[in-house]
Scaffold this motif. Structure first.
Motif, PDB file in Angstrom:
ATOM      1  N   PRO A   1       0.818  -1.210   0.000  1.00  0.00           N
ATOM      2  CA  PRO A   1       0.000   0.000   0.000  1.00  0.00           C
ATOM      3  C   PRO A   1       0.856   1.266   0.000  1.00  0.00           C
ATOM      4  CG  PRO A   1       0.127  -0.896   2.210  1.00  0.00           C
ATOM      5  CD  PRO A   1       0.811  -1.884   1.309  1.00  0.00           C
ATOM      6  N   PHE A   2       0.205   2.414  -0.252  1.00  0.00           N
ATOM      7  CA  PHE A   2       0.879   3.702  -0.134  1.00  0.00           C
ATOM      8  C   PHE A   2       1.464   3.825   1.272  1.00  0.00           C
ATOM      9  CE2 PHE A   2      -1.553   4.818  -3.865  1.00  0.00           C
ATOM     10  CZ  PHE A   2      -0.761   5.761  -4.506  1.00  0.00           C
ATOM     11  N   ARG A   3       2.732   4.229   1.323  1.00  0.00           N
ATOM     12  CA  ARG A   3       3.373   4.376   2.628  1.00  0.00           C
ATOM     13  C   ARG A   3       4.622   5.233   2.467  1.00  0.00           C
ATOM     14  NH1 ARG A   3       4.597  -1.132   5.633  1.00  0.00           N
ATOM     15  NH2 ARG A   3       2.331  -1.216   5.442  1.00  0.00           N
ATOM     16  N   ASP A   4       4.860   6.117   3.414  1.00  0.00           N
ATOM     17  CA  ASP A   4       6.089   6.894   3.399  1.00  0.00           C
ATOM     18  C   ASP A   4       7.278   5.944   3.523  1.00  0.00           C
ATOM     19  OD1 ASP A   4       8.381   8.417   4.926  1.00  0.00           O
ATOM     20  OD2 ASP A   4       7.106   9.981   4.042  1.00  0.00           O
ATOM     21  N   PHE A   5       8.308   6.184   2.734  1.00  0.00           N
ATOM     22  CA  PHE A   5       9.438   5.250   2.712  1.00  0.00           C
ATOM     23  C   PHE A   5      10.095   5.105   4.078  1.00  0.00           C
ATOM     24  CE2 PHE A   5      11.724   9.206   2.221  1.00  0.00           C
ATOM     25  CZ  PHE A   5      12.969   8.982   2.810  1.00  0.00           C
ATOM     26  N   ARG A   6       9.966   6.124   4.917  1.00  0.00           N
ATOM     27  CA  ARG A   6      10.563   6.060   6.255  1.00  0.00           C
ATOM     28  C   ARG A   6       9.883   5.016   7.139  1.00  0.00           C
ATOM     29  NH1 ARG A   6       9.824  11.124   4.582  1.00  0.00           N
ATOM     30  NH2 ARG A   6      11.610  12.553   4.438  1.00  0.00           N
ATOM     31  N   ASP A   7       8.650   4.669   6.800  1.00  0.00           N
ATOM     32  CA  ASP A   7       7.865   3.753   7.621  1.00  0.00           C
ATOM     33  C   ASP A   7       7.961   2.302   7.162  1.00  0.00           C
ATOM     34  OD1 ASP A   7       6.955   5.949   9.084  1.00  0.00           O
ATOM     35  OD2 ASP A   7       5.276   6.275   7.710  1.00  0.00           O
ATOM     36  N   ILE A   8       8.767   2.034   6.148  1.00  0.00           N
ATOM     37  CA  ILE A   8       8.866   0.675   5.612  1.00  0.00           C
ATOM     38  C   ILE A   8      10.007  -0.045   6.319  1.00  0.00           C
ATOM     39  CG2 ILE A   8       9.195  -0.724   3.545  1.00  0.00           C
ATOM     40  CD1 ILE A   8       8.294   1.693   1.898  1.00  0.00           C
ATOM     41  N   ASP A   9       9.663  -1.036   7.158  1.00  0.00           N
ATOM     42  CA  ASP A   9      10.708  -1.782   7.856  1.00  0.00           C
ATOM     43  C   ASP A   9      11.169  -2.971   7.018  1.00  0.00           C
ATOM     44  OD1 ASP A   9       8.723  -3.735   8.096  1.00  0.00           O
ATOM     45  OD2 ASP A   9       8.310  -3.273  10.194  1.00  0.00           O
ATOM     46  N   ARG A  10      12.119  -3.720   7.539  1.00  0.00           N
ATOM     47  CA  ARG A  10      12.716  -4.823   6.770  1.00  0.00           C
ATOM     48  C   ARG A  10      11.682  -5.878   6.396  1.00  0.00           C
ATOM     49  NH1 ARG A  10      18.339  -7.943   7.861  1.00  0.00           N
ATOM     50  NH2 ARG A  10      19.046  -5.847   7.310  1.00  0.00           N
ATOM     51  N   ARG A  11      10.801  -6.220   7.321  1.00  0.00           N
ATOM     52  CA  ARG A  11       9.806  -7.243   7.038  1.00  0.00           C
ATOM     53  C   ARG A  11       8.898  -6.809   5.891  1.00  0.00           C
ATOM     54  NH1 ARG A  11      10.030 -12.123   7.062  1.00  0.00           N
ATOM     55  NH2 ARG A  11       9.234 -11.836   4.957  1.00  0.00           N
ATOM     56  N   ALA A  12       8.476  -5.544   5.919  1.00  0.00           N
ATOM     57  CA  ALA A  12       7.625  -5.033   4.844  1.00  0.00           C
ATOM     58  C   ALA A  12       8.367  -5.051   3.508  1.00  0.00           C
ATOM     59  CB  ALA A  12       7.156  -3.615   5.174  1.00  0.00           C
ATOM     60  N   MET A  13       9.664  -4.699   3.533  1.00  0.00           N
ATOM     61  CA  MET A  13      10.447  -4.729   2.299  1.00  0.00           C
ATOM     62  C   MET A  13      10.506  -6.140   1.727  1.00  0.00           C
ATOM     63  SD  MET A  13      13.674  -2.213   3.010  1.00  0.00           S
ATOM     64  CE  MET A  13      13.461  -0.648   3.860  1.00  0.00           C
ATOM     65  N   LEU A  14      10.785  -7.110   2.575  1.00  0.00           N
ATOM     66  CA  LEU A  14      10.884  -8.487   2.105  1.00  0.00           C
ATOM     67  C   LEU A  14       9.536  -8.987   1.592  1.00  0.00           C
ATOM     68  CD1 LEU A  14      13.214  -9.982   4.859  1.00  0.00           C
ATOM     69  CD2 LEU A  14      13.812  -9.363   2.520  1.00  0.00           C
ATOM     70  N   ASP A  15       8.460  -8.650   2.299  1.00  0.00           N
ATOM     71  CA  ASP A  15       7.129  -9.062   1.844  1.00  0.00           C
ATOM     72  C   ASP A  15       6.804  -8.457   0.478  1.00  0.00           C
ATOM     73  OD1 ASP A  15       6.739 -10.546   4.123  1.00  0.00           O
ATOM     74  OD2 ASP A  15       5.495  -9.045   5.130  1.00  0.00           O
ATOM     75  N   GLY A  16       7.162  -7.180   0.290  1.00  0.00           N
ATOM     76  CA  GLY A  16       6.903  -6.529  -0.991  1.00  0.00           C
ATOM     77  C   GLY A  16       7.676  -7.181  -2.121  1.00  0.00           C
ATOM     78  N   LEU A  17       8.923  -7.532  -1.869  1.00  0.00           N
ATOM     79  CA  LEU A  17       9.725  -8.209  -2.882  1.00  0.00           C
ATOM     80  C   LEU A  17       9.156  -9.585  -3.215  1.00  0.00           C
ATOM     81  CD1 LEU A  17      13.320  -7.253  -1.706  1.00  0.00           C
ATOM     82  CD2 LEU A  17      12.204  -6.515  -3.807  1.00  0.00           C
ATOM     83  N   ILE A  18       8.678 -10.294  -2.209  1.00  0.00           N
ATOM     84  CA  ILE A  18       8.078 -11.611  -2.462  1.00  0.00           C
ATOM     85  C   ILE A  18       6.829 -11.469  -3.321  1.00  0.00           C
ATOM     86  CG2 ILE A  18       6.846 -13.518  -1.357  1.00  0.00           C
ATOM     87  CD1 ILE A  18       8.856 -13.228   0.989  1.00  0.00           C
ATOM     88  N   MET A  19       5.999 -10.503  -3.016  1.00  0.00           N
ATOM     89  CA  MET A  19       4.750 -10.322  -3.746  1.00  0.00           C
ATOM     90  C   MET A  19       4.972  -9.976  -5.211  1.00  0.00           C
ATOM     91  SD  MET A  19       2.721  -8.057  -0.890  1.00  0.00           S
ATOM     92  CE  MET A  19       1.277  -7.729  -1.882  1.00  0.00           C
ATOM     93  N   ASN A  20       5.858  -9.020  -5.469  1.00  0.00           N
ATOM     94  CA  ASN A  20       5.927  -8.412  -6.799  1.00  0.00           C
ATOM     95  C   ASN A  20       7.177  -8.744  -7.597  1.00  0.00           C
ATOM     96  OD1 ASN A  20       4.295  -5.484  -5.489  1.00  0.00           O
ATOM     97  ND2 ASN A  20       3.389  -7.190  -6.566  1.00  0.00           N
ATOM     98  N   MET A  21       8.098  -9.506  -7.004  1.00  0.00           N
ATOM     99  CA  MET A  21       9.280  -9.921  -7.757  1.00  0.00           C
ATOM    100  C   MET A  21       9.512 -11.425  -7.649  1.00  0.00           C
ATOM    101  SD  MET A  21      13.229  -8.584  -7.516  1.00  0.00           S
ATOM    102  CE  MET A  21      14.521  -9.391  -8.466  1.00  0.00           C
ATOM    103  N   VAL A  22       9.602 -11.926  -6.429  1.00  0.00           N
ATOM    104  CA  VAL A  22       9.939 -13.340  -6.241  1.00  0.00           C
ATOM    105  C   VAL A  22       8.842 -14.265  -6.755  1.00  0.00           C
ATOM    106  CG1 VAL A  22      10.465 -15.110  -4.518  1.00  0.00           C
ATOM    107  CG2 VAL A  22      11.420 -12.806  -4.273  1.00  0.00           C
ATOM    108  N   THR A  23       7.586 -13.959  -6.444  1.00  0.00           N
ATOM    109  CA  THR A  23       6.480 -14.849  -6.839  1.00  0.00           C
ATOM    110  C   THR A  23       6.394 -15.042  -8.346  1.00  0.00           C
ATOM    111  OG1 THR A  23       5.207 -14.426  -4.837  1.00  0.00           O
ATOM    112  CG2 THR A  23       3.973 -15.116  -6.787  1.00  0.00           C
ATOM    113  N   PRO A  24       6.388 -13.977  -9.158  1.00  0.00           N
ATOM    114  CA  PRO A  24       6.339 -14.217 -10.601  1.00  0.00           C
ATOM    115  C   PRO A  24       7.543 -14.981 -11.130  1.00  0.00           C
ATOM    116  CG  PRO A  24       6.577 -11.870 -10.118  1.00  0.00           C
ATOM    117  CD  PRO A  24       6.255 -12.544  -8.847  1.00  0.00           C
ATOM    118  N   ILE A  25       8.722 -14.749 -10.546  1.00  0.00           N
ATOM    119  CA  ILE A  25       9.904 -15.500 -10.977  1.00  0.00           C
ATOM    120  C   ILE A  25       9.728 -16.983 -10.647  1.00  0.00           C
ATOM    121  CG2 ILE A  25      12.371 -15.858 -10.559  1.00  0.00           C
ATOM    122  CD1 ILE A  25      12.577 -12.802 -10.110  1.00  0.00           C
TER     123      ILE A  25
END
Length: 259
Positions: free
Chosen positions: A93-117
């Motif tokens: 979701p929309f979120r200020d980059f300062r509020d994105i912690d490591r877990r959120a970063m990893l989840d985002g990568l899994i959703m939109n990069m790792v899964t399609p690969i």
């Protein structure tokens, strides 16, 4: 136009609504057997029935989060090894980059990069053996133009784009194409939710916010999901065998770029 894919087997991820559904509808109309997917079991079943009734195609619903490996297994097994894969998934979701912690970063990568690969890894070799395969990834125009607040989503989708640029060229000589569709603003539940959120934050009417957004688009309107679905189906057709490793922008001219 006959797309030449009647009888082909397709898997369309996150397709119970929105642009994913539009792609599933267009492929079903072209004569494909289509596996659709979503997390809302009731809506997914209703969508499957509606597409089947409208097109006469066999439509197989597979519920669940496509980022889970067991759901991926079920998608691939539902109609045998697919000839067509359309990768799609929700994004952070929309979120200020300062509020994105490591877990959120990893989840985002899994959703939109790792899964399609992961899904491409599962389907590409059988496609190559058969000498035909079409893979379409639904990403975003944010791959080309930054959208503040969607930094994680944009980064993950850009990462997918870079990863697949080389992959597409490794499999092109075996009849397999890999392309991405970059949607702009389309008339879907997602944009209506965004309008509601901005209304809540600003007090402005959703109609005024929508009018302002449309005025900034050279086409003067939001896209229709059917337009997106038809483009996806064409990329999956026999006529698009010489199109690969491309990022095709569908945004009504919104991104101001010459190349």
């Amino acid at each position: 136009m006959d797309l030449g894919i009647r009888g082909r087997r397709a898997v369309v991820c996150a397709s119970s609504r929105g642009l994913g559904r539009a792609c599933a509808e267009a492929l079903a109309a072209a004569g494909c057997e289509v596996v659709i997917n979503g997390v809302d079991v009731e809506r997914l079943a209703r969508t499957a029935d509606e597409i089947a009734a409208a097109t006469g195609a066999r439509v197989i619903p597979v519920p669940g989060d496509v980022s889970r490996t067991d759901v991926q297994d079920a998608l691939i097994a539902a109609n045998g090894s697919p000839d067509i894969l359309v990768n799609n998934n929700g994004g952070p979701p929309f979120r200020d980059f300062r509020d994105i912690d490591r877990r959120a970063m990893l989840d985002g990568l899994i959703m939109n990069m790792v899964t399609p690969i992961e899904l491409i890894q599962r389907v590409v070799d059988p496609m190559m053996e058969r000498g035909f395969g079409r893979i379409v990834n639904i990403t975003s125009y944010s791959v080309l133009q930054a959208i503040p607040g969607l930094d994680l989503s944009s980064a993950a989708r850009a990462g997918l784009t870079g990863f697949l640029s080389g992959v597409a060229r490794q499999v092109a000589n075996r009849g397999v194409t890999i392309n991405s569709l970059l949607p702009g603003n389309f008339d879907t539940d997602r944009i209506r939710a965004m309008l509601a959120s901005r209304h809540k934050a600003t007090g402005r009417s959703e109609e005024d916010i929508a009018s302002e957004l449309k005025a900034a688009i050279p086409a003067g309107r939001f896209g229709e999901p059917s337009e997106f679905g038809s483009t996806c189906a064409f990329l999956c057709s026999v006529h698009a065998g010489y199109i690969t490793a491309q990022n095709i922008l569908i945004d009504g001219g919104n991104v101001r770029a010459s190349f």
